[in-house]
Enzyme design. Structure first.
Site, short mmCIF file in Angstrom:
data_model
loop_
_atom_site.label_atom_id
_atom_site.label_comp_id
_atom_site.label_asym_id
_atom_site.label_seq_id
_atom_site.Cartn_x
_atom_site.Cartn_y
_atom_site.Cartn_z
N GLU A 38 3.50 -10.70 -50.95
CA GLU A 38 4.54 -11.74 -51.06
C GLU A 38 5.91 -11.13 -51.39
O GLU A 38 6.03 -10.41 -52.40
CB GLU A 38 4.12 -12.77 -52.13
CG GLU A 38 5.17 -13.81 -52.48
CD GLU A 38 5.57 -14.73 -51.32
OE1 GLU A 38 4.71 -15.05 -50.47
OE2 GLU A 38 6.75 -15.10 -51.27
N THR A 80 6.05 -17.04 -45.14
CA THR A 80 4.76 -16.35 -45.26
C THR A 80 3.85 -16.63 -44.07
O THR A 80 3.15 -15.74 -43.59
CB THR A 80 4.07 -16.78 -46.58
OG1 THR A 80 4.90 -16.36 -47.66
CG2 THR A 80 2.71 -16.15 -46.74
N HIS A 193 6.01 -14.24 -56.03
CA HIS A 193 6.73 -15.34 -55.36
C HIS A 193 7.98 -15.73 -56.15
O HIS A 193 7.96 -15.70 -57.38
CB HIS A 193 5.81 -16.57 -55.21
CG HIS A 193 6.32 -17.54 -54.18
ND1 HIS A 193 7.34 -18.42 -54.45
CD2 HIS A 193 5.98 -17.72 -52.88
CE1 HIS A 193 7.60 -19.12 -53.36
NE2 HIS A 193 6.79 -18.71 -52.39
N HIS A 253 8.13 -10.89 -46.22
CA HIS A 253 9.53 -11.26 -45.94
C HIS A 253 10.39 -10.84 -47.12
O HIS A 253 9.88 -10.29 -48.11
CB HIS A 253 9.66 -12.77 -45.66
CG HIS A 253 9.04 -13.65 -46.70
ND1 HIS A 253 9.51 -13.73 -47.99
CD2 HIS A 253 7.95 -14.45 -46.67
CE1 HIS A 253 8.76 -14.57 -48.69
NE2 HIS A 253 7.79 -15.01 -47.92
C1 GP9 Z 1 1.85 -19.99 -50.78
C2 GP9 Z 1 2.54 -18.78 -50.28
C3 GP9 Z 1 4.03 -18.93 -50.31
O1 GP9 Z 1 0.58 -20.19 -50.32
O2 GP9 Z 1 2.01 -18.25 -49.16
O3 GP9 Z 1 4.62 -18.93 -49.11
P1 GP9 Z 1 6.23 -18.81 -48.91
O4 GP9 Z 1 6.86 -19.87 -49.78
O5 GP9 Z 1 6.66 -17.41 -49.33
O6 GP9 Z 1 6.40 -19.02 -47.44
#
Ligand code: GP9
Length: 412
Positions: A38, A80, A193, A253
């Protein structure tokens, strides 16, 4: 449709002529574990801040891994889920929205499906709500045998949005080691995150002036994920998975911060527009082969769309029958054009950044050797090809053309 078909006919013909080098099939039958980190960006790799290594485990793993130092995320609004799509289906994300939520019922050639035909089991692990990004629907379509979501994990390390990555990795390794081999396992981490605020007990770095800033918290969270990776390596060794598994780690990302000042402070140097563009779009890609061979830094441009064709190369599976747009990182003869969803691209010689109005001549081209601005005309041919690829990918996804092409092939 004809343009799409022609482009793939050419691509598939070229792929079919390859596959004669020593790496092709060198790891046939190995397990594959791909970890999507992440918001894990490349600029922290190998770096120290206030004398502290940010990613000591990755830095150590790099000594026995192939490290792609110019690997780009190719995501759009689907974040993601776009990284997942690009990496596992080798297609570009859409200009708006996420393929996972908009076209989960369309047909794709995906890594789990392709490997299933080779006798692999395929599993996806993510300790969050299964409906987020429409994953439970999309993963069924992508052909995974099982999606281990939050419901399948014991929340014994509550952290951030859900389960901490340390426990997530430990439980995931436990689950996959109970499965028959070979398998493909895809793991999506979560602890780093946005907004990156982990409890003080987990923050191990002294971030100096950056303490308490979102950027400082971001670096702390990556340090935690790196420690989790180090633990996972040990767990894999204990489970007997280390010597028969290709392990990949890459970032999904950027950190959404786009803030130049803390980046300059962290890196200790002023950053140009080209530096920022590359820093915001590069994620690490680490490939640890079962025997630890071919280690080193590879500075060829590559991106998430390239993951599936490249894994197939190592496993000796021909990619030519499939609708995969990415490059094969191990094919040294192929032109390496890496196209971002914004229309920015690099072909290794120039880096092109589009202007807001989308007019080619208004964009900026940089020479990759001198890193200075160069005549935009030098980017013209690659620009045309980059635009073509984005359009072809959009057509293929939105009109469900892979389904049509599969049907046509089956009828031949
Ligand atoms: C949540 C995670 C977050 O399941 O994959 O995704 P994002 O907000 O980074 O797209």
């Amino acid at each position: 449709t004809d343009e799409v078909k022609d482009w793939f006919d050419e691509k598939q013909k070229n792929r079919a002529q390859k596959g004669d080098d020593a790496l092709f099939g060198a790891y046939k039958g190995s397990n594959v574990i791909a970890i999507q980190g992440e918001a894990f960006m490349n600029f922290v790799i190998g770096k120290k801040f206030n004398g502290q290594e940010i990613t000591p485990n990755i830095n150590r793993l790099m000594k026995s891994s192939m490290y792609y130092s110019q690997y780009y995320h190719q995501t759009g609004q689907g974040r993601t889920s776009d990284a997942d799509m690009a990496s596992n289906a080798s297609l570009h994300p859409l200009p708006t929205g996420s393929v996972f939520t908009r076209y989960a019922d369309h047909e794709y050639d995906t890594l789990p499906q392709i490997l299933k035909k080779q006798g692999y089991g395929s599993y996806v692990f993510h300790a969050y709500e299964p409906s987020f990004w429409n994953r439970s629907v999309m993963y069924q379509n992508m052909g995974y045998d099982h999606f281990y979501s939050k419901d399948d994990f014991t929340i014994d390390e509550p952290l951030g949005w859900s389960l901490g990555d340390k426990s997530f990795f430990r439980q995931s390794v436990e689950k996959m080691s109970a499965e028959k081999q070979p398998f493909y396992s895809f793991l999506i981490t979560l602890s780093s995150h946005h907004p990156f605020t982990l409890p003080a007990s987990v923050q191990e770095l002294d971030m100096g002036d950056l303490t308490g800033t979102t950027f400082g918290d971001y670096i702390q969270s990556l340090h935690y994920v790196d420690a989790a990776l180090g633990e996972m390596e040990q767990d894999m060794k204990k489970a007997g998975l280390w010597d028969n598994t290709i392990l990949l780690f890459y970032g999904d990302h950027d950190d959404s911060l786009k803030d130049k000042a803390p980046m300059e402070e962290f890196l200790g140097k002023p950053l140009t527009d080209l530096d920022m563009e590359q820093l915001m779009n590069q994620v690490p890609m680490l490939i640890h082969l079962p025997d630890g061979k071919h280690a080193g830094t590879y500075d060829i441009p590559a991106g998430q769309l390239d993951m599936t064709p490249s894994i197939l190369h190592l496993l000796g599976v021909e990619a030519s029958p499939y609708y995969l747009m990415g490059n094969d990182m191990f094919d040294t003869k192929e032109k390496k054009l890496v196209v971002l969803r914004t229309g920015a691209f690099t072909d290794g010689k120039v880096f092109y950044i589009p202007s807001a109005d989308g007019i080619f001549e208004h964009g900026t081209a940089y020479d990759m050797k001198t890193r200075e601005e160069t005549d935009v005309e030098r980017a013209r041919d690659s620009y045309d090809e980059a635009q073509k690829r984005l359009n072809i990918s959009d057509e293929l996804i939105t009109h469900d053309l892979i389904r049509q092409f599969h049907k046509e092939k089956a009828a031949q």
